[in-house]
Design a protein around this motif. Structure first.
Motif, mmCIF file in Angstrom:
data_model
loop_
_atom_site.group_PDB
_atom_site.id
_atom_site.type_symbol
_atom_site.label_atom_id
_atom_site.label_comp_id
_atom_site.label_asym_id
_atom_site.label_seq_id
_atom_site.Cartn_x
_atom_site.Cartn_y
_atom_site.Cartn_z
ATOM 1 N N VAL A 54 0.839 -1.202 0.000
ATOM 2 C CA VAL A 54 0.000 0.000 0.000
ATOM 3 C C VAL A 54 0.872 1.249 0.000
ATOM 4 O O VAL A 54 0.577 2.233 -0.690
ATOM 5 C CB VAL A 54 -0.943 0.011 1.214
ATOM 6 C CG1 VAL A 54 -1.902 1.186 1.128
ATOM 7 C CG2 VAL A 54 -1.712 -1.289 1.328
ATOM 8 N N CYS A 58 1.023 4.142 -2.735
ATOM 9 C CA CYS A 58 0.819 5.537 -2.338
ATOM 10 C C CYS A 58 1.885 6.429 -2.969
ATOM 11 O O CYS A 58 1.571 7.528 -3.453
ATOM 12 C CB CYS A 58 0.850 5.643 -0.820
ATOM 13 S SG CYS A 58 0.720 7.318 -0.172
ATOM 14 N N ILE A 77 -6.846 3.815 -0.201
ATOM 15 C CA ILE A 77 -5.742 3.524 0.708
ATOM 16 C C ILE A 77 -6.262 3.226 2.107
ATOM 17 O O ILE A 77 -5.744 2.337 2.806
ATOM 18 C CB ILE A 77 -4.762 4.714 0.721
ATOM 19 C CG1 ILE A 77 -4.001 4.766 -0.608
ATOM 20 C CG2 ILE A 77 -3.779 4.603 1.876
ATOM 21 C CD1 ILE A 77 -3.149 6.007 -0.775
#
Length: 264
Positions: A54, A58, A77
């Motif tokens: 993640v 990002c 997210i």
């Protein structure tokens, strides 16, 4: 100037981590320090294995070109972070079958979630170009976690008390991050886009696999030392590995993070 301040926050964290290792190693018995060192490495490995994909996604996609894309990315997210937290709790439950005490498993799962979640939150701040909040929280996290760890070791110089103090530090830092986030301006909400989540998974999993493999090497080395020498005998070797690895990793991460190409 903002980037210099952010870089200074990373170096401050490295200095705090180095000093914390020295003090904890002095206060704890060798067997307790060996358990503490293994616990920290396992939690770091779990946090990276669960959350790193993640975080990589990002760095690539967040915040996007406009407010609408920022809201959509933030929503995806957030959902992904909750899923990663669930994975950490599942891993903590599975560790019970390998003889890990329930209290240690619970604290380990929560510390992994706190570390992975706070790293992700700081990454979002950095890539949103909010370097002031990033610097404050990055430096505050290092200070609060060190204070919590030392307080736990001071209350009782044992492994469990020390890691419980670390968890308490994460709780205090979480409250601070929540207060600072509430002060931020209100941002628009967005619906969850499953295609966006798949895109994050495809992009992030490849890079996260390499990061997870890199973290497994020192963890495996610590496990070998502990199995061969015992917890008491391995304490010195584990301290040497910690002193070499942790500040160095933070400094390298700082240089990579602050100089990450803005064009991405």
């Amino acid at each position: 100037m903002a980037k210099i301040i952010a870089l200074g926050a990373y170096f401050y964290q490295a200095v705090i981590a180095f000093g914390l290792l020295i003090v904890v190693a002095h206060w704890l018995a060798p067997a307790d320090y060996a358990s503490y060192s293994l616990f920290i490495s396992i939690c770091q490995f779990a946090a990276i294995a669960a959350f790193e994909w993640v975080r990589f996604a990002c760095t690539r996609f967040y915040p996007g070109p406009d407010a609408a894309s920022e809201a959509a990315e933030r929503r995806a997210i957030l959902v992904e972070a909750f899923a990663c937290a669930a994975l950490c709790l599942i891993a903590a439950c599975l560790s019970l079958f390998f003889g890990v005490p329930p209290v240690v498993a619970l604290v380990g799962g929560l510390v992994s979630i706190a570390q992975g979640g706070s790293d992700l939150h700081l990454t979002m701040l950095r890539f949103r170009q909010d370097f002031r909040a990033f610097s404050v929280l990055q430096g505050s996290r290092a200070t609060i976690l060190a204070a919590g760890t030392l307080l736990g070791a001071l209350v009782s110089p044992s492994f469990l008390s020390t890691v419980t103090g670390l968890l308490g530090g994460y709780a205090a830092y979480g409250l601070l991050a929540l207060l600072l986030s509430r002060r931020a301006k209100t941002r628009p909400a967005a619906a969850l886009d499953s295609a966006r989540v798949r895109k994050h998974l495809v992009y992030g999993s490849v890079s996260a696999g390499a990061a997870t493999a890199a973290m497994f090497a020192p963890l495996a080395l610590k496990a070998i030392f502990t199995a061969a020498l015992g917890t008491t005998g391995a304490a010195g070797a584990l301290l040497a590995l910690d002193l070499l690895q942790r500040p160095f990793v933070l400094i390298v991460s700082a240089l990579q993070a602050i100089q990450y190409p803005e064009i991405v």
